[in-house]
Scaffold this motif. Structure first.
Motif, short mmCIF file in Angstrom:
data_model
loop_
_atom_site.label_atom_id
_atom_site.label_comp_id
_atom_site.label_asym_id
_atom_site.label_seq_id
_atom_site.Cartn_x
_atom_site.Cartn_y
_atom_site.Cartn_z
N PRO A 177 0.82 -1.20 0.00
CA PRO A 177 0.00 0.00 0.00
C PRO A 177 0.86 1.26 0.00
O PRO A 177 1.84 1.37 0.75
CB PRO A 177 -0.82 -0.13 1.29
CG PRO A 177 -0.91 -1.61 1.53
CD PRO A 177 0.41 -2.16 1.07
N ALA A 178 0.51 2.22 -0.87
CA ALA A 178 1.30 3.43 -1.05
C ALA A 178 0.39 4.64 -1.10
O ALA A 178 -0.75 4.56 -1.55
CB ALA A 178 2.14 3.34 -2.33
N ILE A 179 0.91 5.77 -0.64
CA ILE A 179 0.19 7.03 -0.72
C ILE A 179 0.21 7.52 -2.17
O ILE A 179 1.27 7.56 -2.80
CB ILE A 179 0.81 8.08 0.20
CG1 ILE A 179 0.85 7.57 1.65
CG2 ILE A 179 0.04 9.39 0.13
CD1 ILE A 179 -0.49 7.25 2.23
N VAL A 180 -0.95 7.88 -2.70
CA VAL A 180 -1.03 8.30 -4.10
C VAL A 180 -0.13 9.49 -4.37
O VAL A 180 0.56 9.55 -5.39
CB VAL A 180 -2.50 8.63 -4.46
CG1 VAL A 180 -2.58 9.33 -5.81
CG2 VAL A 180 -3.34 7.36 -4.50
N GLN A 206 2.29 -14.50 -2.01
CA GLN A 206 2.96 -13.26 -1.63
C GLN A 206 3.09 -13.21 -0.13
O GLN A 206 2.17 -13.57 0.61
CB GLN A 206 2.18 -12.04 -2.13
CG GLN A 206 2.81 -10.70 -1.73
CD GLN A 206 2.08 -9.51 -2.31
OE1 GLN A 206 1.65 -9.53 -3.45
NE2 GLN A 206 1.94 -8.44 -1.51
N ALA A 207 4.27 -12.77 0.34
CA ALA A 207 4.52 -12.59 1.77
C ALA A 207 4.85 -11.13 2.02
O ALA A 207 5.64 -10.53 1.28
CB ALA A 207 5.66 -13.50 2.23
N ASP A 208 4.26 -10.55 3.06
CA ASP A 208 4.48 -9.15 3.42
C ASP A 208 5.11 -9.08 4.80
O ASP A 208 4.75 -9.83 5.71
CB ASP A 208 3.15 -8.38 3.45
CG ASP A 208 2.42 -8.47 2.12
OD1 ASP A 208 2.99 -8.05 1.10
OD2 ASP A 208 1.27 -8.96 2.12
N ASP A 235 11.51 1.34 9.39
CA ASP A 235 11.01 2.18 8.30
C ASP A 235 10.88 1.42 6.99
O ASP A 235 10.50 2.01 5.97
CB ASP A 235 11.96 3.37 8.09
CG ASP A 235 12.01 4.29 9.29
OD1 ASP A 235 10.97 4.42 9.97
OD2 ASP A 235 13.09 4.87 9.57
N LEU A 236 11.18 0.13 6.98
CA LEU A 236 11.17 -0.67 5.75
C LEU A 236 9.96 -1.59 5.71
O LEU A 236 9.70 -2.35 6.66
CB LEU A 236 12.45 -1.51 5.67
CG LEU A 236 12.65 -2.33 4.39
CD1 LEU A 236 12.88 -1.39 3.20
CD2 LEU A 236 13.82 -3.30 4.54
N THR A 237 9.21 -1.52 4.62
CA THR A 237 8.10 -2.43 4.35
C THR A 237 8.43 -3.18 3.07
O THR A 237 8.94 -2.59 2.11
CB THR A 237 6.79 -1.66 4.17
OG1 THR A 237 6.56 -0.84 5.31
CG2 THR A 237 5.61 -2.61 4.01
N TYR A 238 8.15 -4.48 3.04
CA TYR A 238 8.56 -5.25 1.88
C TYR A 238 7.56 -6.37 1.59
O TYR A 238 6.73 -6.75 2.44
CB TYR A 238 9.95 -5.86 2.09
CG TYR A 238 10.09 -6.69 3.35
CD1 TYR A 238 9.80 -8.06 3.34
CD2 TYR A 238 10.50 -6.10 4.55
CE1 TYR A 238 9.92 -8.81 4.50
CE2 TYR A 238 10.62 -6.85 5.70
CZ TYR A 238 10.33 -8.21 5.68
OH TYR A 238 10.43 -8.96 6.83
N ALA A 239 7.62 -6.86 0.36
CA ALA A 239 6.81 -7.99 -0.07
C ALA A 239 7.60 -8.77 -1.11
O ALA A 239 8.38 -8.19 -1.88
CB ALA A 239 5.48 -7.53 -0.64
N GLY A 276 9.94 -9.16 -5.98
CA GLY A 276 10.12 -8.54 -4.68
C GLY A 276 10.00 -7.05 -4.79
O GLY A 276 10.40 -6.45 -5.79
N VAL A 277 9.42 -6.41 -3.79
CA VAL A 277 9.28 -4.96 -3.76
C VAL A 277 9.47 -4.50 -2.33
O VAL A 277 9.07 -5.19 -1.38
CB VAL A 277 7.90 -4.52 -4.31
CG1 VAL A 277 6.76 -5.14 -3.51
CG2 VAL A 277 7.77 -3.02 -4.35
N ALA A 278 10.14 -3.36 -2.15
CA ALA A 278 10.40 -2.84 -0.82
C ALA A 278 10.18 -1.33 -0.81
O ALA A 278 10.44 -0.65 -1.82
CB ALA A 278 11.82 -3.17 -0.37
#
Length: 606
Positions: free
Chosen positions: A38-41, A314-316, A321-325, A352-354
């Motif tokens: 989830p990200a701020i637009v 998918q794993a979250d 301060d780091l969020t990843y999947a 993968g995305v962080a």
């Protein structure tokens, strides 16, 4: 045309980051979920969210009615009702836009470009639309070179009904019911749309025969919490369309009235298991879609069928301060063509995305490797960053790469008549860079964004001289401006403008069906009982094709009016007028659009 669009855009000082939010209250931070994390637009270049309130206020019935308001998106449809409706994002061909419905990819594997057909896709029951412009292959793999459009349907607690009737003997109805608690939810709906329509071939060219559409949609969604850490959810959607279309009869083989028709039936859905284990939140899902489309014609009838399944894990996780999947996917698709040929295509992927979010700086990076069964492997990536400059300004930018494997039709060379051997196709690849400056006033009354980008596509697949070939290089340079202001007294204004310079660099010509200038403006008003909105949309001149010959299609300006009056908490009366000024225009060369039409209806909610 350009001066009209720029003047409209100038009504708001700066552009908007959440283009179609309601104007009644100051904005909260809008979150997009098609980014996997989830990200701020406002921190995500190319991201927009259209919520259910905006859809209702706009009076949009079909997805194509509102997607054209998003800067950088051009909607083309070959016939106002039931004609093929496709979206080009930032000049990329329609097959390069991945479409998700409740997380299920629904692009048509048997369509020539693998594009989704928005004709007949109703918005009733859609909770939100998320749009991600620019290459998103690092998130979603093939089909996402141009971007991603994700539709999410909503849960329902109670009973709802909608009825509407109006011009062209149009009738629309929907009935839905559901129950929702913290532990479980289930809802189901059925909707029907039918109209006598207008001629698909432009009536101004001597084609008086109306071409109608009959569309039925049935769907359901549900969720259940099995424990504090385990839950199940899923959805299912079925649509059946019957459309009258026009063809290209001899001896001129020009578009004209014919008795041609087209039937299409589509299923899509997903099932997902969510569980927490080993310090991570896991999602195991299966998404599937299937489509059958048959065209009946005295000339060249055809039948296409296609299906797709996506198996995903998918794993979250998060640490400071780091969020990843991260995760893995397996996509399998099958297509049967009218020629009798068929093919199976499949892709196995890891990704993968962080996201690092600390103070004024937000950085997101993603990497994905896709291994196709037939066309080799490809690694794509994307990195974006946003920095809070203070004073309400946010500077953001992104660089990303993408790829698209050949479709079933392209791989089997459907409709090819050139002599053998046909060229061996390679996957299309892309890279894009963009930079954006956003601003929001401290009181939330004005906010917006301006974006500058370049999109390069290498080895784009096109149909020429009776066969499919890779062409060298296409490029789109673009500027997108969007803004919104709360004006007071219940009034609000949203505007959008896009300059899109899409070129086939090898041939030195503009890409077809991409207007250089386009824009829209919506003035809305919300009162205690009465609400309404007027939307003006414009497109400049663009290149199109007529029997294989490039022609110039004239631009247009059109306006729509929508209003609603709440009798009480349960009953709302509605009215809308399309093409308010009764203008003659075409979205695709040779195909007509309706003149002024009017509709009245009622919405019930208990």
């Amino acid at each position: 045309m350009r001066s009209i669009l720029l003047s409209t855009a100038a009504l708001v000082a700066l552009p908007l980051s959440a283009h179609a939010q309601t104007v009644a209250e100051p904005l909260e931070e809008v979150v997009i979920t098609a980014t996997r994390i989830p990200a701020i637009v406002a921190d995500t270049p190319g991201a927009r969210v259209i919520d259910e309130t905006a859809i209702t206020q706009r009076g949009a019935v079909f997805a194509s009615d509102i997607l054209a308001d998003i800067p950088g998106l051009s909607v083309t449809r070959t016939g106002a009702f039931g004609g093929v409706a496709q979206v080009r994002m930032r000049g990329a061909t329609p097959g390069k836009t991945l479409v998700l419905v409740d997380g299920a990819p629904v692009n048509d594997p048997a369509e020539i470009n693998g594009a989704f057909d928005f004709a007949g896709f109703e918005l009733a029951g859609v909770e939100r639309i998320e749009v991600l412009s620019g290459p998103q292959s690092s998130l979603w793999g093939s089909d996402a070179i141009g971007g991603v459009i994700a539709f999410t349907t909503r849960e329902l607690d109670g009973l709802e009904a909608q009825l509407e009737a109006g011009s062209l003997d149009t009738r629309r109805g929907r009935l839905s019911a559901g129950v929702a608690t913290d532990a479980y939810a289930f809802s189901a709906y059925v909707s029907r749309f039918q109209t006598d329509g207008v001629s698909a071939a432009d009536e101004a060219d001597g084609n008086p025969e109306p071409d109608g559409l009959r569309s039925t949609t049935v769907g359901a969604r549900g969720r259940v919490a099995l424990s504090d850490t385990v839950s199940l959810d899923g959805s299912l959607r079925w649509t059946d369309n019957h459309a009258d279309i026009d063809g290209f009869p001899p001896p001129t083989y020009s578009l004209a009235d014919t008795a041609d028709t087209q039937d299409s039936e589509q299923w899509s859905g997903f099932a997902r298991l969510k569980a927490s284990a080993f310090g991570l939140k896991h999602q195991l899902s299966v998404a599937a879609s299937e489509i059958e489309r048959t065209s009946y014609s005295s000339g060249f009838g055809s039948t296409f069928t296609g299906d797709r399944q996506v198996f995903s894990w998918q794993a979250d996780g998060a640490s400071g301060d780091l969020t990843y999947a991260f995760g893995a996917e397996r996509e399998e698709s099958h297509g049967d063509l009218s020629s009798g040929l068929s093919a199976d295509l499949a892709i196995t992927s890891v990704f993968g995305v962080a996201q690092y979010d600390a103070g004024p700086l937000n950085v997101t990076a993603g990497l994905r490797h896709d291994d196709t069964d037939d066309f080799g492997g490809k690694t794509t990536g994307r990195i974006s960053a946003a920095y809070d400059l203070s004073g309400g300004f946010i500077l953001s930018g992104a660089y990303g790469t993408g790829f698209k494997a050949p479709t079933v039709s392209q791989a089997l060379c459907d409709w090819c008549y050139a002599p053998l051997p046909w060229p061996e196709l390679t996957p299309e690849t892309a890279d894009s860079v963009e930079v954006a400056l956003g601003w929001a006033s401290s009181d939330g009354r004005i906010d917006g964004r301006a974006t500058l980008y370049r999109l390069n596509v290498e080895d784009q697949i096109v149909y020429r001289a009776g066969q499919y070939i890779n062409i060298d290089h296409t490029r789109t340079d673009g500027f997108e401006l969007e803004g919104r202001a709360r004006l007071g007294g219940g009034f609000g204004l949203t505007v959008a403008y896009a300059w899109t310079d899409a070129q086939d660099l090898g041939a030195g010509v503009r890409l077809l069906r991409v207007p250089e200038h386009s824009g829209s403006a919506t003035l809305a008003w919300t009162g205690e009982r009465l609400s309404g909105a007027v939307t003006v949309r414009a497109e400049g001149d663009q290149d199109d094709t007529d029997n294989g010959v490039t022609v110039a299609k004239k631009g247009f300006v059109t306006a729509n009016l929508n209003a609603a009056y709440a009798l009480n908490d349960h009953v709302v009366l509605t009215a809308r007028i399309e093409n308010l000024a009764d203008k003659h225009y075409q979205q695709v060369f040779g195909y007509g659009e309706p003149g002024r039409t009017a509709y009245v209806g009622v919405r019930l909610r208990y």
